[in-house]
Scaffold this active site. Structure first.
Site, PDB file in Angstrom:
ATOM      1  N   HIS A   1      -1.018   6.635   1.135  1.00 58.58           N
ATOM      2  CA  HIS A   1      -1.333   6.164  -0.467  1.00 58.58           C
ATOM      3  C   HIS A   1      -1.699   7.523  -0.922  1.00 58.58           C
ATOM      4  O   HIS A   1      -2.560   8.020  -0.239  1.00 58.58           O
ATOM      5  CB  HIS A   1      -2.623   5.264  -0.353  1.00 58.58           C
ATOM      6  N   PHE A   2      -0.919   8.036  -1.727  1.00 58.25           N
ATOM      7  CA  PHE A   2      -1.211   9.247  -2.186  1.00 58.25           C
ATOM      8  C   PHE A   2      -1.812   9.269  -3.596  1.00 58.25           C
ATOM      9  O   PHE A   2      -2.037  10.057  -4.311  1.00 58.25           O
ATOM     10  CB  PHE A   2      -0.075  10.193  -2.668  1.00 58.25           C
TER      11      PHE A   2
ATOM     12  N   ASN B   1       1.357   0.814  -4.491  1.00 59.71           N
ATOM     13  CA  ASN B   1       0.254   0.285  -5.246  1.00 59.71           C
ATOM     14  C   ASN B   1      -0.724   1.239  -5.929  1.00 59.71           C
ATOM     15  O   ASN B   1      -1.906   1.434  -5.788  1.00 59.71           O
ATOM     16  CB  ASN B   1      -0.833  -0.566  -4.423  1.00 59.71           C
TER      17      ASN B   1
ATOM     18  N   ASP C   1       1.971  -3.510  -0.425  1.00 58.76           N
ATOM     19  CA  ASP C   1       0.897  -3.530   0.346  1.00 58.76           C
ATOM     20  C   ASP C   1      -0.247  -3.137  -0.221  1.00 58.76           C
ATOM     21  O   ASP C   1      -0.546  -2.379  -1.390  1.00 58.76           O
ATOM     22  CB  ASP C   1       1.243  -1.999   1.164  1.00 58.76           C
TER      23      ASP C   1
ATOM     24  N   HIS D   1       1.952  -6.491   4.141  1.00 60.14           N
ATOM     25  CA  HIS D   1       0.452  -6.395   4.563  1.00 60.14           C
ATOM     26  C   HIS D   1      -0.010  -7.719   4.981  1.00 60.14           C
ATOM     27  O   HIS D   1      -0.025  -8.722   4.049  1.00 60.14           O
ATOM     28  CB  HIS D   1      -0.248  -6.007   3.110  1.00 60.14           C
TER      29      HIS D   1
ATOM     30  N   ASP E   1      -1.559   4.437   7.492  1.00 57.61           N
ATOM     31  CA  ASP E   1      -2.184   3.823   6.331  1.00 57.61           C
ATOM     32  C   ASP E   1      -3.441   4.647   5.653  1.00 57.61           C
ATOM     33  O   ASP E   1      -4.379   4.285   5.319  1.00 57.61           O
ATOM     34  CB  ASP E   1      -2.903   2.570   6.742  1.00 57.61           C
TER      35      ASP E   1
ATOM     36  N   GLY F   1     -10.545   1.474   3.575  1.00 59.54           N
ATOM     37  CA  GLY F   1      -9.619   2.453   3.815  1.00 59.54           C
ATOM     38  C   GLY F   1     -10.121   3.642   4.431  1.00 59.54           C
ATOM     39  O   GLY F   1     -11.238   4.139   4.047  1.00 59.54           O
TER      40      GLY F   1
END
Length: 440
Positions: A78-79, A110, A168, A195, A321, A340
């Protein structure tokens, strides 16, 4: 001391000779001392004796006997760009990737807005070229706005460069929507990644359901929440003939289901995150929010089942992740803290821990982070082949170092491994024939 260099993508014809290397190609089983030549952005040749008659006019890089292998892939990151750049950007996230020896990432959709149309996808791709240090392969969302109601224009998104589809961060709860997505994914030749979490079973949970949650007085997320979705989706994948991929698998039940699906000939793959095979839910004792993620850290029996799943090939890939969060969203009560952790810079070292403990061979550990991961997203990566992209990593298997959150290159510092001493580190990361990261 570390050095980052933005790839120019203009090194046409430049020759670089990597000498005195331990060449490892996990797919073929190659493991020998030798050299490798890159010309421009491709591997020209490699082997034990290619420099017997000299290196010609090539630039020479002495590898000092260290491992030179295909660059790693992290196929779940996730960036946060666009929309949450205060947590991470493509630039800072790709720097973290390069520092971890990762040359290709698959980004999750997302963001804000969600990657659910070609406009947002094009923006992400443009930013990747402008600010990225590594190859970026974006997933697009399965449903519009990730609301689980209406499918995105999947064919158009694949044509525009999406490597697959996932919602996700959220599961696709509606079985009919998931069946339709799998059917279209089959026709397009791309994976549908899930997910796996039944919100009706996990709703309100903030950690694993078990004795630790009971002791802390927190609502838990049961294993069955993951397992029932995996079971349903494997049956749908069998029905449609599609490629179904389980993101961040975390339970022994789900591992057993993937093993069962593969035995039936279903095209199902799975990935596991290092935190799930290194830690168990006892890491959350004392309300440690930096150990809060979704799926949560599970019981010790689950952790051991994940390692066994990697060892016997049930689990195909290792992926982090990587989920950056600002301090303000983590240093709050456990039940409201964000799920996270960051993981790009620690994936290699934590995965090598399985080698050091005798759970995996070096070849198998690297395979899970190279060609096996590449095959899931159909990337031309992860292999030493003549003509293949010159995406490489030089690894010191014996380098001891201590993870310090404040030294991480990610914009966010939310790792549960702060202060942990590990062994093995990327020394040099090469993307398209150019060194983008160098540890001095």
């Amino acid at each position: 001391m570390t050095q980052f260099t933005k790839p120019t993508r203009t090194n046409h014809g430049k020759k670089i000779a990597y000498t005195n290397a331990r060449l490892i190609d996990p797919e073929s089983g190659l493991d020998q001392v030798g050299g490798l030549m890159t010309v421009g952005n491709a591997i020209a040749d490699f082997g034990a004796s290619i420099f017997n008659e000299g290196t010609g006019d090539a630039e020479i890089i002495d590898c000092g006997g260290k491992v030179l292998c295909p660059g790693l892939l992290d196929i779940q990151v996730h960036f946060r760009e666009p929309g949450q750049e205060y947590k991470e950007t493509i630039e800072t996230g790709s720097k973290a990737a390069a520092a971890g020896g990762v040359t290709t990432v698959a980004t999750m959709p997302n963001t804000k807005p969600v990657v659910d149309d070609i406009t947002v996808l094009a923006f992400l791709q443009k930013r990747a070229i402008e600010t990225g240090y590594v190859n970026i392969r974006p997933y697009a969302a399965i449903t519009k706005g990730q609301k689980g109601i209406e499918l995105t224009e999947m064919a158009t998104l694949v044509e525009a460069g999406a490597c697959g589809f996932t919602d996700d961060g959220l599961p696709v709860m509606n079985a009919q929507i998931m069946r339709q997505a799998l059917t279209i994914g089959k026709s397009l030749g791309v994976p549908i990644a899930q997910h796996a979490e039944d919100h009706n079973l996990s709703c309100g949970g903030c950690m694993n359901e078990g004795w630790v949650a009971t002791k802390l007085g927190l609502k838990g997320i049961p294993n069955v929440s993951e397992a029932v979705i995996v079971a349903r989706d494997i049956l749908l994948a069998e029905l449609t003939g599609a490629h179904y991929h389980v993101l961040h698998i975390s339970t022994k039940e789900a591992v057993d289901l993937v093993r069962w699906g593969k035995a039936r000939g279903v095209n199902v793959t799975a990935e596991v995150a290092p935190h799930h095979f290194i830690l168990n839910d006892e890491a959350v004792i004392d309300y440690r929010t930096f150990s809060k993620m979704n799926p949560p850290l599970r019981a010790e029996s689950d952790r051991l089942a994940l390692i066994q799943g990697l060892a016997d090939g049930t689990i195909d890939a290792i992926a982090t992740d990587h989920a950056p969060h600002d301090t303000e969203s983590k240093r709050v009560p456990m039940d409201v803290a964000s799920f996270g952790i960051v993981g790009l810079e620690t994936m290699l070292s934590l995965s090598l821990n399985l080698v050091q403990q005798g759970h995996l061979s070096l070849r198998d550990a690297l395979a899970a982070m190279t060609y096996k991961a590449a095959d899931i997203i159909h990337a031309e990566a992860g292999r030493l082949r003549k003509g293949a992209p010159a995406d490489l990593v030089l690894i010191d298997l014996d380098k001891k170092w201590t993870i310090h959150n404040e030294s991480l290159h990610s914009k966010s510092k939310n790792s549960p491994f702060d202060g942990l001493e590990v062994t093995g580190q990327a020394l040099r990361t090469i993307v398209g024939g150019e060194t983008v990261f160098l540890s001095k």
